[in-house]
Design an enzyme around this catalytic site. Structure first.
Site, mmCIF file in Angstrom:
data_model
loop_
_atom_site.group_PDB
_atom_site.id
_atom_site.type_symbol
_atom_site.label_atom_id
_atom_site.label_comp_id
_atom_site.label_asym_id
_atom_site.label_seq_id
_atom_site.Cartn_x
_atom_site.Cartn_y
_atom_site.Cartn_z
ATOM 1 N N ARG A 173 -54.771 28.082 24.436
ATOM 2 C CA ARG A 173 -54.260 26.649 24.021
ATOM 3 C C ARG A 173 -52.929 26.718 23.072
ATOM 4 N NH1 ARG A 173 -57.540 24.245 20.183
ATOM 5 N NH2 ARG A 173 -59.149 24.104 22.058
ATOM 6 N N LYS A 202 -35.906 16.615 32.801
ATOM 7 C CA LYS A 202 -34.742 16.079 32.890
ATOM 8 C C LYS A 202 -33.870 17.929 33.147
ATOM 9 C CE LYS A 202 -36.595 12.279 31.619
ATOM 10 N NZ LYS A 202 -36.559 11.941 30.520
ATOM 11 N N TYR A 232 -34.525 6.642 23.902
ATOM 12 C CA TYR A 232 -35.197 6.606 25.092
ATOM 13 C C TYR A 232 -36.362 5.873 24.928
ATOM 14 C CZ TYR A 232 -38.867 8.449 28.496
ATOM 15 O OH TYR A 232 -39.665 8.046 29.216
ATOM 16 N N ASP A 244 -32.586 14.300 19.572
ATOM 17 C CA ASP A 244 -33.297 14.179 20.449
ATOM 18 C C ASP A 244 -31.660 14.282 21.873
ATOM 19 O OD1 ASP A 244 -33.764 13.799 22.962
ATOM 20 O OD2 ASP A 244 -35.341 12.571 23.077
HETATM 21 C C1 LIG Z 1 -37.384 11.351 29.278
HETATM 22 C C2 LIG Z 1 -37.005 11.488 27.699
HETATM 23 C C3 LIG Z 1 -37.958 11.833 26.929
HETATM 24 C C4 LIG Z 1 -39.421 11.460 27.054
HETATM 25 O O1 LIG Z 1 -40.105 12.815 28.207
HETATM 26 P P1 LIG Z 1 -40.775 13.010 29.195
HETATM 27 O O2 LIG Z 1 -40.699 14.521 29.608
HETATM 28 O O3 LIG Z 1 -40.807 12.049 29.922
HETATM 29 O O4 LIG Z 1 -41.921 12.916 29.020
HETATM 30 C C5 LIG Z 1 -37.271 11.803 25.915
HETATM 31 N N1 LIG Z 1 -36.246 11.540 25.419
HETATM 32 C C6 LIG Z 1 -35.481 11.395 26.009
HETATM 33 C C7 LIG Z 1 -33.968 11.346 25.591
HETATM 34 C C8 LIG Z 1 -35.648 11.186 27.588
HETATM 35 O O5 LIG Z 1 -35.148 11.150 28.588
#
Ligand SMILES: *Cc1c(COP(=O)(O)O)cnc(C)c1O
Length: 380
Positions: free
Chosen positions: A50, A198, A102, A173
């Site tokens: 962890r 992604k 998002y 982000d």
């Molecule tokens: C998918 C996404 C998230 C969240 O991520 P997860 O891995 O699905 O929890 C956050 N920000 C953006 C821009 C995303 O495309």
């Protein structure tokens, strides 16, 4: 050694993992929860997974190197990473956030962070002057650029100067462009966050989240948070994301080339009213992106002439799949109004332009002609 980004995707910062004596070229998965101590007060450097595990540490080093940060943290999902970031704040704090974030981040802020006493102002950070909305208790600015799904581009340098002037933490982000195309820390951001699910993972098969920073103070806090809340990435999933990152550069280039071809095709079709893609010359998004990024990415959003046509396309595509998520080898189409942004208040959704004629496409790395043929046959 100062290597190029393609090299760093594969070799990270060139540090050899000292403990592996076999010469394994692929970093070994240490599938263990705990680590034995040689004696009291002596540690191998690892105690309990962890806190840290060798392969998660390796992934974190690669990501720190790709984003130009000093430290990185790998989480079980992008949302776990954003949730951990919210633990940096306390009740009474105020955060300025991009309105076109998002959907999951907005759901977190409105339903969980706000319950914990953090308040938010949602703004169009690419257009509004955030300075007018800064309050005495404002602590941070949280943006995405390009935004999801409307592809608005915010000038990161400019917003970071404003944030610095007011002593605010700028969080970016960077999921949509990935570190291959954009490095917000180098443009003045304090923290970069990714959904590793992604482009980093890149194969639509693993969830992950990443935070990168170059602040010692934030690193210390995040290290405490990740070991305390227990949302670190598992060894096997760390291996999958590391493997994905090795091909990040070729995938990003290829997916971007496909997105450019698809954007050009859609722009010529009379049934398509609008194409939102930062790579379209002459747009404001293009000019800003050109200044701060090395590419325009492979995400694009388009407006069809009617809701019926949008639904017809979703039903008729054969090769392209109608699914949430993005950034993988497969081309995906999303219907933001009922999928990614369904939990966003309707009024806010429509104000942002996420109407029911809008489709979002994540270009994969298939043959461009096949993707265009598929879209063509799906247009009535
Ligand atoms: C998918 C996404 C998230 C969240 O991520 P997860 O891995 O699905 O929890 C956050 N920000 C953006 C821009 C995303 O495309």
């Amino acid at each position: 050694m100062d290597c190029g980004i393609e090299t760093r995707c594969i070799h990270g910062n060139l540090e050899k993992f000292e403990k592996d004596k076999t010469g394994a070229v692929s970093f070994p998965i240490y599938q263990t929860a705990t680590f034995a101590h040689p004696e009291v007060g002596v540690s191998t450097g690892f105690d309990y997974s962890r806190l840290q595990n060798p392969i998660r540490e390796r992934l974190e080093k690669v990501m720190a190197s790709l984003e130009g940060g000093t430290d990185a943290f790998a989480f079980s999902s992008g949302m776990a990473a954003v949730t951990a970031l919210m633990e940096l704040f306390k009740p009474g704090d105020h955060i300025i956030a991009e309105a076109d974030l998002y959907g999951g981040s907005i759901r977190l802020f409105n339903n969980i962070s706000s319950k914990n006493g953090i308040s938010f102002s949602f703004l169009d950070c690419s257009g509004d002057n955030i300075e007018n909305y800064i309050k005495e208790n404002t602590k941070a600015v949280f943006i995405e650029t390009p935004t999801n799904p409307m592809m608005n581009v915010t000038d990161i340098r400019k917003i970071s100067e404003t944030a610095k002037r007011h002593n605010l933490l700028l969080i970016v982000d960077n999921t949509f462009l990935s570190p291959y195309f954009q490095n917000p820390l180098k443009l003045g951001a304090g923290i970069v966050v990714h959904s590793g699910t992604k482009f980093l993972g890149g194969h639509n098969d693993t969830l992950a989240g990443i935070i990168v920073t170059n602040s010692e103070e934030i690193t210390e806090k995040l290290r405490f948070i990740i070991k305390t809340v227990g949302s670190g990435l598992s060894p096997f999933d760390s291996w999958l994301i590391l493997r994905g990152i090795k091909t990040l550069s070729v995938r990003m280039e290829r997916a971007q080339a496909n997105a450019e071809r698809i954007a050009a095709f859609l722009l010529k079709r009379p049934e398509i009213k609008m194409v939102y893609y930062p790579g379209i010359k002459g747009t404001r998004a293009y000019e800003i992106c050109k200044k701060q990024a090395r590419g325009f990415g492979s995400m694009l959003t388009f407006e069809t002439e009617s809701r019926e046509l949008a639904l017809h396309i979703l039903k008729s595509v054969k090769l392209i799949q109608f699914a949430e998520s993005l950034g993988g080898t497969e081309t995906l189409l999303t219907y933001p109004a009922t999928q990614t942004h369904a939990d966003m208040p309707e009024e806010a959704r429509i104000k942002n332009g996420i109407i029911d004629r809008i489709l979002r496409l994540s270009a994969g790395i298939e043959t461009a002609e096949d993707l265009i043929n598929d879209l063509e046959q799906a247009l009535y």
